[in-house]
Design an enzyme around this catalytic site. Structure first.
Site, PDB file in Angstrom:
ATOM      1  N   LYS A   5      -2.758  -1.328   1.471  1.00 18.92           N
ATOM      2  CA  LYS A   5      -3.450  -1.129   0.187  1.00 18.92           C
ATOM      3  C   LYS A   5      -4.876  -0.640   0.427  1.00 18.92           C
ATOM      4  O   LYS A   5      -5.355   0.284  -0.242  1.00 18.92           O
ATOM      5  CB  LYS A   5      -3.464  -2.433  -0.613  1.00 18.92           C
ATOM      6  CG  LYS A   5      -2.093  -2.838  -1.141  1.00 18.92           C
ATOM      7  CD  LYS A   5      -2.146  -4.201  -1.823  1.00 18.92           C
ATOM      8  CE  LYS A   5      -0.785  -4.601  -2.362  1.00 18.92           C
ATOM      9  NZ  LYS A   5      -0.807  -5.898  -3.062  1.00 18.92           N
TER      10      LYS A   5
ATOM     11  N   CYS B 128      -6.225  -6.696  -0.475  1.00 16.16           N
ATOM     12  CA  CYS B 128      -5.714  -8.073  -0.419  1.00 16.16           C
ATOM     13  C   CYS B 128      -4.256  -8.110  -0.861  1.00 16.16           C
ATOM     14  O   CYS B 128      -3.812  -7.262  -1.650  1.00 16.16           O
ATOM     15  CB  CYS B 128      -6.510  -8.991  -1.351  1.00 16.16           C
ATOM     16  SG  CYS B 128      -8.228  -9.256  -0.884  1.00 16.16           S
ATOM     17  N   ASP B 129      -3.552  -9.102  -0.349  1.00 20.40           N
ATOM     18  CA  ASP B 129      -2.204  -9.358  -0.840  1.00 20.40           C
ATOM     19  C   ASP B 129      -1.889 -10.832  -0.661  1.00 20.40           C
ATOM     20  O   ASP B 129      -2.236 -11.423   0.365  1.00 20.40           O
ATOM     21  CB  ASP B 129      -1.165  -8.523  -0.091  1.00 20.40           C
ATOM     22  CG  ASP B 129       0.199  -8.619  -0.759  1.00 20.40           C
ATOM     23  OD1 ASP B 129       0.394  -7.945  -1.793  1.00 20.40           O
ATOM     24  OD2 ASP B 129       1.052  -9.385  -0.282  1.00 20.40           O
ATOM     25  N   SER B 130      -1.267 -11.431  -1.669  1.00 20.70           N
ATOM     26  CA  SER B 130      -0.950 -12.864  -1.625  1.00 20.70           C
ATOM     27  C   SER B 130       0.529 -13.108  -1.848  1.00 20.70           C
ATOM     28  O   SER B 130       1.176 -12.418  -2.650  1.00 20.70           O
ATOM     29  CB  SER B 130      -1.732 -13.629  -2.708  1.00 20.70           C
ATOM     30  OG  SER B 130      -3.123 -13.502  -2.533  1.00 20.70           O
TER      31      SER B 130
END
Length: 201
Positions: free
Chosen positions: A57, A73-75
């Protein structure tokens, strides 16, 4: 570094929660969602998955810039090794909550910080344990009906109504909301920046 040399801070995410977290600590980011197709990445290890997605991203947005600091960011939520992202619909959200209640999950957030000026990239993962309450079917249905869990990795928003159904967390609080502020400070330090210089006095 002095204020007039500070790079532009770019958030490669459409998440209002991540933008609010940054704004609350004095960082006013330019928001440029990456629109990266997450289905292109198929990794079963949750830590590697969130780190890879955060980097992809960030790289997607960084490729369109000539300068600045880009944060991707990625969660995801992992329970007993099973990875959960955003639920596809209300039925999936209800089924998910019925599995999650009374359990402990790990909320993992990958952070990729790309410094275009220095040509450096840092990728890290923060993990926070989340203890889910023993909520009733009625409470689950009512919560899903608000629409809130449909927008969140892990199917809950700690800073919203979902906070009622979390018994406790162990680890970084802001990580559960979308990004780890302590980890971000450490990453900025590593790149040679002082986070307070982004306050823009």
């Amino acid at each position: 570094m002095t204020n007039n040399k500070m790079p532009t801070f770019i958030l490669a995410s459409a998440s209002p929660a991540r933008r609010r977290l940054l704004q609350n600590v004095g960082i006013n980011p330019i928001v440029l969602p990456s629109d990266f197709d997450e289905s292109l990445v198929n990794i079963s290890n949750p830590q590697e998955l969130v780190k890879t997605l955060a980097l992809r991203k960030g790289e997607t947005v960084a490729a369109q810039q000539t300068q600045g600091l880009v944060l991707g960011c990625d969660s995801v939520l992992a329970i007993n090794g099973e990875i959960y992202g955003k639920p596809a619909d209300a039925d999936e959200a209800i089924a998910r909550w019925q599995k999650m209640r009374s359990k402990v999950g790990e909320l993992l957030t990958g952070h990729a910080l790309i410094d275009l000026q220095q040509g450096k990239t840092l990728v890290r993962c923060q993990v926070t344990e989340v203890y889910f309450a023993s909520v009733s079917d009625r409470q689950i249905a009512a919560y899903v009906a608000t629409g809130e869990p449909l927008k969140c990795a892990g199917c809950f928003a700690l800073e919203g109504k979902g906070g009622l159904f979390i018994e406790k967390i162990s680890g970084c609080h802001s990580n559960v909301i979308g990004l780890s502020l302590p980890l971000l400070r450490q990453m900025l330090d590593q790149l040679g920046y002082d986070v307070t210089d982004f306050w823009g006095f």
